[in-house]
Every structure is written in structure tokens, then in C-alpha cells.
Design a protein around this motif. Structure first.
Motif, mmCIF file in Angstrom:
data_model
loop_
_atom_site.group_PDB
_atom_site.id
_atom_site.type_symbol
_atom_site.label_atom_id
_atom_site.label_comp_id
_atom_site.label_asym_id
_atom_site.label_seq_id
_atom_site.Cartn_x
_atom_site.Cartn_y
_atom_site.Cartn_z
ATOM 1 N N ASN A 102 0.842 -1.198 -0.110
ATOM 2 C CA ASN A 102 0.157 -0.025 0.277
ATOM 3 C C ASN A 102 0.791 1.157 0.060
ATOM 4 N N THR A 103 1.763 1.330 0.580
ATOM 5 C CA THR A 103 2.924 2.447 0.905
ATOM 6 C C THR A 103 3.524 2.715 -0.458
ATOM 7 N N LEU A 104 4.161 1.374 -0.927
ATOM 8 C CA LEU A 104 4.994 1.706 -2.355
ATOM 9 C C LEU A 104 3.841 1.987 -3.516
ATOM 10 N N ALA A 105 2.986 1.412 -3.690
ATOM 11 C CA ALA A 105 1.835 1.707 -4.587
ATOM 12 C C ALA A 105 1.359 3.099 -4.262
ATOM 13 N N SER A 106 1.129 3.617 -3.275
ATOM 14 C CA SER A 106 0.506 4.622 -2.990
ATOM 15 C C SER A 106 1.485 6.087 -3.507
ATOM 16 N N VAL A 107 2.652 6.023 -3.237
ATOM 17 C CA VAL A 107 3.727 6.950 -3.479
ATOM 18 C C VAL A 107 3.835 6.640 -4.657
ATOM 19 N N VAL A 108 4.195 5.653 -5.360
ATOM 20 C CA VAL A 108 4.867 5.413 -6.743
ATOM 21 C C VAL A 108 3.875 5.925 -7.726
ATOM 22 N N LEU A 109 2.652 5.489 -7.459
ATOM 23 C CA LEU A 109 1.436 5.383 -8.714
ATOM 24 C C LEU A 109 0.830 7.016 -8.459
ATOM 25 N N CYS A 110 0.947 7.379 -7.315
ATOM 26 C CA CYS A 110 0.395 9.069 -6.929
ATOM 27 C C CYS A 110 1.214 10.002 -7.759
ATOM 28 N N VAL A 111 2.688 9.800 -7.729
ATOM 29 C CA VAL A 111 3.586 10.642 -8.139
ATOM 30 C C VAL A 111 3.524 10.475 -9.689
ATOM 31 N N ALA A 112 3.582 9.373 -10.221
ATOM 32 C CA ALA A 112 3.506 9.126 -11.563
ATOM 33 C C ALA A 112 2.089 9.513 -12.005
ATOM 34 N N ALA A 113 0.917 9.716 -11.432
ATOM 35 C CA ALA A 113 -0.423 10.147 -11.658
ATOM 36 C C ALA A 113 -0.143 11.652 -12.019
ATOM 37 N N ALA A 114 0.582 12.284 -10.998
ATOM 38 C CA ALA A 114 0.687 13.887 -11.136
ATOM 39 C C ALA A 114 1.642 13.950 -12.265
ATOM 40 N N ALA A 115 2.635 13.294 -12.283
ATOM 41 C CA ALA A 115 3.523 13.678 -13.410
ATOM 42 C C ALA A 115 2.782 13.448 -14.949
ATOM 43 N N LEU A 116 1.831 12.674 -14.941
ATOM 44 C CA LEU A 116 0.657 12.162 -16.389
ATOM 45 C C LEU A 116 0.316 13.435 -16.259
ATOM 46 N N GLY A 117 -0.602 13.837 -15.279
ATOM 47 C CA GLY A 117 -1.390 15.101 -15.264
ATOM 48 C C GLY A 117 -0.589 16.469 -15.870
ATOM 49 N N VAL A 118 0.705 16.524 -15.272
ATOM 50 C CA VAL A 118 1.375 17.643 -15.870
ATOM 51 C C VAL A 118 1.803 17.363 -17.250
ATOM 52 N N MET A 119 2.001 16.174 -17.656
ATOM 53 C CA MET A 119 2.392 16.014 -19.204
ATOM 54 C C MET A 119 1.244 16.560 -19.775
ATOM 55 N N LEU A 120 -0.042 15.813 -19.722
ATOM 56 C CA LEU A 120 -1.079 15.974 -20.456
ATOM 57 C C LEU A 120 -1.503 17.514 -20.694
ATOM 58 N N ALA A 121 -1.442 18.220 -19.496
ATOM 59 C CA ALA A 121 -1.771 19.625 -19.496
ATOM 60 C C ALA A 121 -0.907 20.439 -20.381
ATOM 61 N N ARG A 122 0.418 20.033 -20.508
ATOM 62 C CA ARG A 122 1.536 20.670 -21.036
ATOM 63 C C ARG A 122 1.203 20.656 -22.512
#
Length: 124
Positions: A102-122
Motif C-alpha cells: 500500500n505504501t509503495l503503490a500509493s507513493v509511486v502511483l500517485c507521483v506518476a499520476a501527478a506527472a502524467l497530469g502535468v504532461m497531459l496539461a502541457r
């Protein structure tokens, strides 16, 4: 004062959305793992990354709208405090592997999702 009201309104909506999304995920996936909280945190991180770029770099939206969406809505929608207590409960129950996943999935997937959101917006 108008920003405070915007944050409060967004927070109320975000809290209700968090409840609906996590409840829906738990209804589908069960409660053997904190799937609802994980889903909310991933989705919230994606939206935060996207809206952060969209509202601050690409849009002329008002400070009140940014406060409503980023601080209020997404601040109440994401559930890091819930993640923390659920992970602690797993650990206290001797479910160390689940707590680690849960800890690893939360940190890795949430940071990756934020990066994806930034990439999509740009790219828009």
C-alpha cells in the motif's frame, strides 16, 4: 474572504466526492485492501498535476477558482491522512506485506499520476 469561501465550498464538494468514489471502489473491490483510498489518491494526484499546470500556466482563471479547485476540492478529495491510518492498521494487524504494498503503490502511483497530469496539461 472570498478565497476562504471558495476553499470551503471546494472542500465540501471534494469531501463528498471522496466518499462517493471510495465507497464505489470498495463496493466493487471489497475491503481486504485499501483500494478506495488508493484510487482516490491516484485520481486526485492526476487531477492535481493536470489542474496545477492548466490553471497556473495555461489559464487566466481567477485566484478564487484556483483556490476552489486546488486547495478546496482536491485538498479534501485526496486522503493521505486516511492512507496513513489504514497503513498503520495493516501494520498493527501484522499485515506487513500489505502495508508495504500500500505504501509503495500509493507513493509511486500517485507521483506518476501527478506527472502524467502535468504532461497531459502541457500537451494541450
Amino acid at each position: 474572504m472570498s478565497q476562504v469561501l471558495a476553499i470551503a465550498g471546494g472542500g465540501a464538494l471534494g469531501a463528498v466526492l471522496r466518499y462517493w468514489v471510495s465507497t464505489g471502489v470498495y463496493a466493487m473491490a471489497g475491503r481486504g485492501f485499501p483500494y478506495g483510498t488508493l484510487a482516490v489518491n491516484i485520481l486526485g494526484s492526476l487531477l492535481m498535476g493536470f489542474l496545477y499546470i492548466w490553471l497556473l500556466e495555461r489559464s487566466l482563471e481567477s485566484a478564487g477558482m484556483r483556490a476552489f479547485l486546488l486547495i478546496g476540492l482536491l485538498g479534501a478529495f485526496t486522503t493521505f491522512s486516511t492512507f496513513s491510518i489504514e497503513t498503520l492498521i495493516l501494520m498493527e494487524g501484522g499485515q506487513y506485506v500489505r502495508a508495504l504494498v500500500n505504501t509503495l503503490a500509493s507513493v509511486v502511483l500517485c507521483v506518476a499520476a501527478a506527472a502524467l497530469g502535468v504532461m497531459l496539461a502541457r500537451q494541450l
